[in-house]
Design an enzyme around this catalytic site. Structure first.
Site, PDB file in Angstrom:
ATOM      1  N   PHE A   1     -18.693  89.208   9.474  1.00 37.53           N
ATOM      2  CA  PHE A   1     -18.066  88.832   8.211  1.00 37.53           C
ATOM      3  C   PHE A   1     -18.149  87.319   7.993  1.00 37.53           C
ATOM      4  O   PHE A   1     -18.369  86.843   6.881  1.00 37.53           O
ATOM      5  CB  PHE A   1     -16.608  89.297   8.180  1.00 37.53           C
ATOM      6  CG  PHE A   1     -16.454  90.792   8.232  1.00 37.53           C
ATOM      7  CD1 PHE A   1     -16.747  91.575   7.123  1.00 37.53           C
ATOM      8  CD2 PHE A   1     -16.032  91.424   9.395  1.00 37.53           C
ATOM      9  CE1 PHE A   1     -16.616  92.951   7.165  1.00 37.53           C
ATOM     10  CE2 PHE A   1     -15.897  92.804   9.449  1.00 37.53           C
ATOM     11  CZ  PHE A   1     -16.192  93.568   8.331  1.00 37.53           C
ATOM     12  N   CYS A   2     -17.999  86.560   9.078  1.00 31.31           N
ATOM     13  CA  CYS A   2     -18.144  85.098   8.984  1.00 31.31           C
ATOM     14  C   CYS A   2     -19.588  84.723   8.685  1.00 31.31           C
ATOM     15  O   CYS A   2     -19.859  83.798   7.913  1.00 31.31           O
ATOM     16  CB  CYS A   2     -17.699  84.440  10.285  1.00 31.31           C
ATOM     17  SG  CYS A   2     -15.978  84.786  10.727  1.00 31.31           S
TER      18      CYS A   2
END
Length: 363
Positions: free
Chosen positions: A99-100
């Protein structure tokens, strides 16, 4: 611009409608047939010249209008991708978190400068200021500091800001947090509208020239979050040796103390090997989880199609960036090499790498 110049030169040679004056002098110089009508040759010649003049004028007008529209579009695209001097961004992350990675791909492609704070995944002291205890967290300083949570909200909100130039605090209010329970009965925070860009009609047409492009982008962004992400852990922790290699990578790239790193590498690898098995069951994956990864990669390539470089066309859209960001965290691991060797995703993936390199170089 060559089309514009050529059109004007032809127009000036013919002098537009005025060319008819030379071809059709006043009735004093006309030759008439016995019926009293002008001879057909003059009429045909006059009609031909009129058609040429009209065509040249129309072509010139259309070319000029196209040129101006293209210049406007290029200017808007450049404006959209240039760094915002008054937008200071700080990303709190784990480097190996998919997600990062999605958020980094988005920020890099849009040439937005940002600082990274790597969060210790054990103590998480770096985000003790926040009630939201997950990453990524993006702090945006536009005079006052605003916290954005959830990778898809971050991407949608910042993209909306780049296109619309609305107040960022107002934009974030369009993505309200909602308390919900997941399929295991655990209370979680979800965000409404997180795959939508909050744009007016004109801005929407600019970002999505075709109506179906918006629906397609949202569908595949959601697919990246709801399906593709869940294939990563079962694949990188598929066997004890793969789990150990994955945690060696996590420790090297993450923020661990010496003792924490040693503990994480061996104990974490063993734990994640068994957790990977549970995740396989939870998400109803095949016994050979590689098959699900291969199918997902090929499903994505099929959705992009043979006629497009990216799902966004000539340039990546938010779905391209999301899928690339998720898959990128496996680079250097056996699962990634297998995916590249046994699916059709390699050409698209390399095009994405080139697009991000170009964006970083321009910044």
């Amino acid at each position: 611009m060559a089309a514009v110049g050529g059109g004007w030169r032809l127009f000036l040679r013919l002098r537009g409608p005025w060319a008819l004056r030379g071809a059709l002098p006043r009735s004093r110089g006309l030759s008439f047939s016995s019926s009293g009508a002008p001879r057909p040759g003059w009429a045909r010649r006059g009609a031909t010249i009129a058609a040429l003049a009209f065509g040249a004028s129309l072509g010139c007008s259309q070319a000029l209008r196209w040129s101006l529209q293209s210049q406007e579009t290029r200017a808007e695209q450049q404006q959209q991708q240039l760094p915002e001097g008054n937008l200071q961004l700080t990303l709190y992350q784990y480097k190996t978190c998919p997600f990062c990675s999605k958020v980094r791909a988005f920020l890099d492609y849009h040439r937005l400068p940002y600082e990274i704070v790597e969060v210790n995944p054990v103590m998480r002291r770096e985000i003790k200021f926040s009630m939201y205890r997950k990453v990524p967290i993006l702090l945006a300083d536009t005079g006052s500091i605003l916290q954005l949570n959830d990778s898809s909200v971050i991407i949608s909100a910042i993209k909306t800001y780049l296109v619309s130039r609305k107040n960022l605090e107002e934009i974030v209010s369009y993505y309200p947090p909602v308390q919900a329970r997941n399929d295991r009965g655990k209370e979680v925070t979800e965000y409404g509208n997180k795959y939508w860009l909050m744009l007016d009609e004109k801005e929407t047409r600019f970002v999505y020239p075709a109506k179906e492009a918006r629906v397609e982008e949202m569908k595949w962004r959601k697919w990246a979050d709801d399906w593709l992400v869940h294939l990563i852990s079962p694949n990188v922790y598929r066997s004890p040796s793969e789990a150990l290699a994955s945690f060696d990578y996590i420790v090297r790239e993450g923020k661990f103390g010496p003792v924490e790193g040693l503990f994480a590498k061996y104990v974490g690898a063993a734990a994640m090997f068994f957790i990977g098995k549970r995740l396989k069951s939870r998400h109803h994956l095949q016994d050979n989880v590689r098959e699900d990864l291969y199918k997902a990669a090929n499903d994505w390539v099929k959705a992009v199609g043979k006629q497009r470089m990216f799902m966004g066309g000539a340039q990546p859209n938010l779905a391209d960036l999301a899928v690339f960001g998720v898959l990128r965290v496996m680079e250097g691991l056996e699962a990634f090499d297998d995916m590249m060797a046994h699916t059709k995703i390699r050409p698209w993936y390399h095009r994405m790498e080139a697009a991000l390199r170009e964006a970083r170089a321009a910044n």
